[in-house]
Enzyme design. Structure first.
Site, mmCIF file in Angstrom:
data_model
loop_
_atom_site.group_PDB
_atom_site.id
_atom_site.type_symbol
_atom_site.label_atom_id
_atom_site.label_comp_id
_atom_site.label_asym_id
_atom_site.label_seq_id
_atom_site.Cartn_x
_atom_site.Cartn_y
_atom_site.Cartn_z
ATOM 1 N N PRO A 1 5.357 12.566 -0.924
ATOM 2 C CA PRO A 1 6.588 13.321 -0.724
ATOM 3 C C PRO A 1 7.867 12.569 -1.101
ATOM 4 O O PRO A 1 7.980 11.365 -0.870
ATOM 5 C CB PRO A 1 6.583 13.627 0.777
ATOM 6 C CG PRO A 1 5.632 12.659 1.381
ATOM 7 C CD PRO A 1 4.602 12.380 0.319
ATOM 8 N N ASN A 2 8.767 13.332 -1.684
ATOM 9 C CA ASN A 2 10.121 12.885 -2.038
ATOM 10 C C ASN A 2 10.170 11.974 -3.267
ATOM 11 O O ASN A 2 11.257 11.630 -3.718
ATOM 12 C CB ASN A 2 10.829 12.207 -0.850
ATOM 13 C CG ASN A 2 10.959 13.138 0.325
ATOM 14 O OD1 ASN A 2 11.477 14.243 0.178
ATOM 15 N ND2 ASN A 2 10.458 12.747 1.477
ATOM 16 N N ARG B 1 17.412 10.273 -4.784
ATOM 17 C CA ARG B 1 17.261 9.757 -3.420
ATOM 18 C C ARG B 1 17.545 8.244 -3.376
ATOM 19 O O ARG B 1 16.997 7.470 -4.169
ATOM 20 C CB ARG B 1 15.861 10.050 -2.855
ATOM 21 C CG ARG B 1 14.764 9.201 -3.454
ATOM 22 C CD ARG B 1 13.380 9.500 -2.903
ATOM 23 N NE ARG B 1 13.188 9.140 -1.519
ATOM 24 C CZ ARG B 1 12.029 8.701 -1.022
ATOM 25 N NH1 ARG B 1 10.962 8.557 -1.800
ATOM 26 N NH2 ARG B 1 11.920 8.411 0.249
ATOM 27 N N TYR C 1 15.418 2.887 -4.326
ATOM 28 C CA TYR C 1 14.338 3.343 -5.214
ATOM 29 C C TYR C 1 14.710 3.328 -6.697
ATOM 30 O O TYR C 1 13.861 3.643 -7.532
ATOM 31 C CB TYR C 1 13.889 4.750 -4.797
ATOM 32 C CG TYR C 1 13.375 4.801 -3.379
ATOM 33 C CD1 TYR C 1 12.220 4.101 -3.019
ATOM 34 C CD2 TYR C 1 14.044 5.520 -2.384
ATOM 35 C CE1 TYR C 1 11.745 4.115 -1.718
ATOM 36 C CE2 TYR C 1 13.574 5.554 -1.077
ATOM 37 C CZ TYR C 1 12.428 4.849 -0.748
ATOM 38 O OH TYR C 1 11.959 4.863 0.535
ATOM 39 N N ASN D 1 0.728 6.110 -4.244
ATOM 40 C CA ASN D 1 1.926 5.839 -3.440
ATOM 41 C C ASN D 1 2.056 7.036 -2.502
ATOM 42 O O ASN D 1 2.599 8.069 -2.886
ATOM 43 C CB ASN D 1 3.160 5.703 -4.333
ATOM 44 C CG ASN D 1 4.402 5.376 -3.501
ATOM 45 O OD1 ASN D 1 4.370 5.467 -2.271
ATOM 46 N ND2 ASN D 1 5.486 5.010 -4.159
ATOM 47 N N ALA E 1 6.061 8.575 2.471
ATOM 48 C CA ALA E 1 6.174 8.551 3.935
ATOM 49 C C ALA E 1 4.820 8.744 4.637
ATOM 50 O O ALA E 1 4.629 8.262 5.760
ATOM 51 C CB ALA E 1 7.158 9.615 4.404
ATOM 52 N N GLU F 1 -2.870 0.702 -3.566
ATOM 53 C CA GLU F 1 -1.647 1.249 -2.966
ATOM 54 C C GLU F 1 -0.422 0.665 -3.673
ATOM 55 O O GLU F 1 -0.396 -0.540 -3.951
ATOM 56 C CB GLU F 1 -1.644 0.824 -1.494
ATOM 57 C CG GLU F 1 -0.400 1.162 -0.719
ATOM 58 C CD GLU F 1 -0.415 0.521 0.681
ATOM 59 O OE1 GLU F 1 -1.088 -0.530 0.883
ATOM 60 O OE2 GLU F 1 0.259 1.064 1.564
ATOM 61 N N HIS G 1 3.996 0.713 -3.619
ATOM 62 C CA HIS G 1 5.291 1.151 -3.088
ATOM 63 C C HIS G 1 6.384 0.558 -3.947
ATOM 64 O O HIS G 1 6.324 -0.636 -4.286
ATOM 65 C CB HIS G 1 5.478 0.696 -1.633
ATOM 66 C CG HIS G 1 4.455 1.283 -0.731
ATOM 67 N ND1 HIS G 1 4.490 2.600 -0.329
ATOM 68 C CD2 HIS G 1 3.326 0.753 -0.211
ATOM 69 C CE1 HIS G 1 3.432 2.840 0.418
ATOM 70 N NE2 HIS G 1 2.708 1.746 0.504
ATOM 71 N N ARG H 1 11.272 -3.706 5.341
ATOM 72 C CA ARG H 1 12.131 -2.600 5.762
ATOM 73 C C ARG H 1 11.932 -2.323 7.268
ATOM 74 O O ARG H 1 11.498 -3.199 8.005
ATOM 75 C CB ARG H 1 11.849 -1.382 4.891
ATOM 76 C CG ARG H 1 12.189 -1.665 3.409
ATOM 77 C CD ARG H 1 11.975 -0.463 2.527
ATOM 78 N NE ARG H 1 12.857 0.642 2.925
ATOM 79 C CZ ARG H 1 12.718 1.896 2.484
ATOM 80 N NH1 ARG H 1 11.728 2.195 1.657
ATOM 81 N NH2 ARG H 1 13.550 2.843 2.873
ATOM 82 N N ARG I 1 7.816 1.261 8.985
ATOM 83 C CA ARG I 1 7.199 1.260 7.644
ATOM 84 C C ARG I 1 6.182 0.129 7.488
ATOM 85 O O ARG I 1 5.536 0.022 6.452
ATOM 86 C CB ARG I 1 8.271 1.132 6.555
ATOM 87 C CG ARG I 1 9.218 2.309 6.495
ATOM 88 C CD ARG I 1 10.162 2.219 5.300
ATOM 89 N NE ARG I 1 11.348 3.016 5.529
ATOM 90 C CZ ARG I 1 11.469 4.322 5.218
ATOM 91 N NH1 ARG I 1 10.479 4.960 4.645
ATOM 92 N NH2 ARG I 1 12.585 4.979 5.488
HETATM 93 C C1 DQA Z 1 7.801 4.304 -0.486
HETATM 94 C C2 DQA Z 1 8.111 3.628 0.854
HETATM 95 C C3 DQA Z 1 7.943 4.611 2.007
HETATM 96 O O1 DQA Z 1 8.239 3.983 3.242
HETATM 97 C C4 DQA Z 1 8.889 5.788 1.851
HETATM 98 O O2 DQA Z 1 8.692 6.726 2.874
HETATM 99 C C5 DQA Z 1 8.804 6.422 0.502
HETATM 100 C C6 DQA Z 1 8.607 5.560 -0.686
HETATM 101 C C7 DQA Z 1 8.084 3.355 -1.675
HETATM 102 O O3 DQA Z 1 7.611 3.673 -2.776
HETATM 103 O O4 DQA Z 1 8.790 2.365 -1.539
HETATM 104 O O5 DQA Z 1 8.975 7.614 0.369
HETATM 105 O O6 DQA Z 1 6.409 4.616 -0.515
#
Ligand code: DQA
Length: 149
Positions: free
Chosen positions: A9-10, A17, A22, A80, A83, A104, A106, A113, A117
């Protein structure tokens, strides 16, 4: 070799964002980056890499796509979960269910952070994690799936 790149998501909001965290590049740039990384790295493998990229804002969609990867005979997953990393036992269980090596990724370093997280459920089902490398983490993940350490 078949690789599935999954984004949660996002991540479709990249560029808009929180660019200080990011980056300024958008999601299409991330897709293009992943395709190019798979093309380049695939040159070292007979038949190259068949790369599929999928993004969803919905936990169940991500679980469905992980399950589908089993039937599609995917060789490696780059994920990835965004959240959902920090909340989703369902995504962790799906990764364990299919037994496909998963890495994984990120963009940011989640360990540096907020405290919430620091826990990664998905990470418990992954063979490796790359965090804090921005887009490059995805390339490192594909490289790891091909060559290991
Ligand atoms: C993320 C880190 C997560 O904590 C966050 O919720 C994201 C992006 C990252 O790519 O740094 O949406 O996965």
């Amino acid at each position: 070799m078949k690789i599935l790149v999954l984004n949660g998501p996002n991540l479709n909001m990249l560029g808009i964002r929180e660019p200080a965290i990011y980056g300024k590049q958008d999601y299409h740039a991330l897709e293009a980056y992943c395709r190019e990384a798979c093309r380049d790295l695939g040159e070292s493998i007979p038949g190259g890499i068949d790369c599929e990229i999928y993004q969803s804002n919905h936990e169940g969609d991500l679980v469905d796509r992980i399950q589908q990867a089993y039937f599609d005979k995917v060789d490696g997953i780059v994920i990835n979960p965004a959240a959902y990393t920090h909340t989703s036992v369902a995504i962790m269980d799906a990764l364990k269910a299919v037994s496909i090596p998963a890495v994984e990724v990120h963009l940011s370093n989640i360990d540096e952070r907020e405290e919430f997280r620091h826990i990664s459920y998905a990470g418990k089902a992954c063979v490796k994690s790359f965090m804090g490398y921005g887009f490059e983490g995805y390339r490192k993940a594909v490289e790891y799936l091909i060559h290991g350490d």
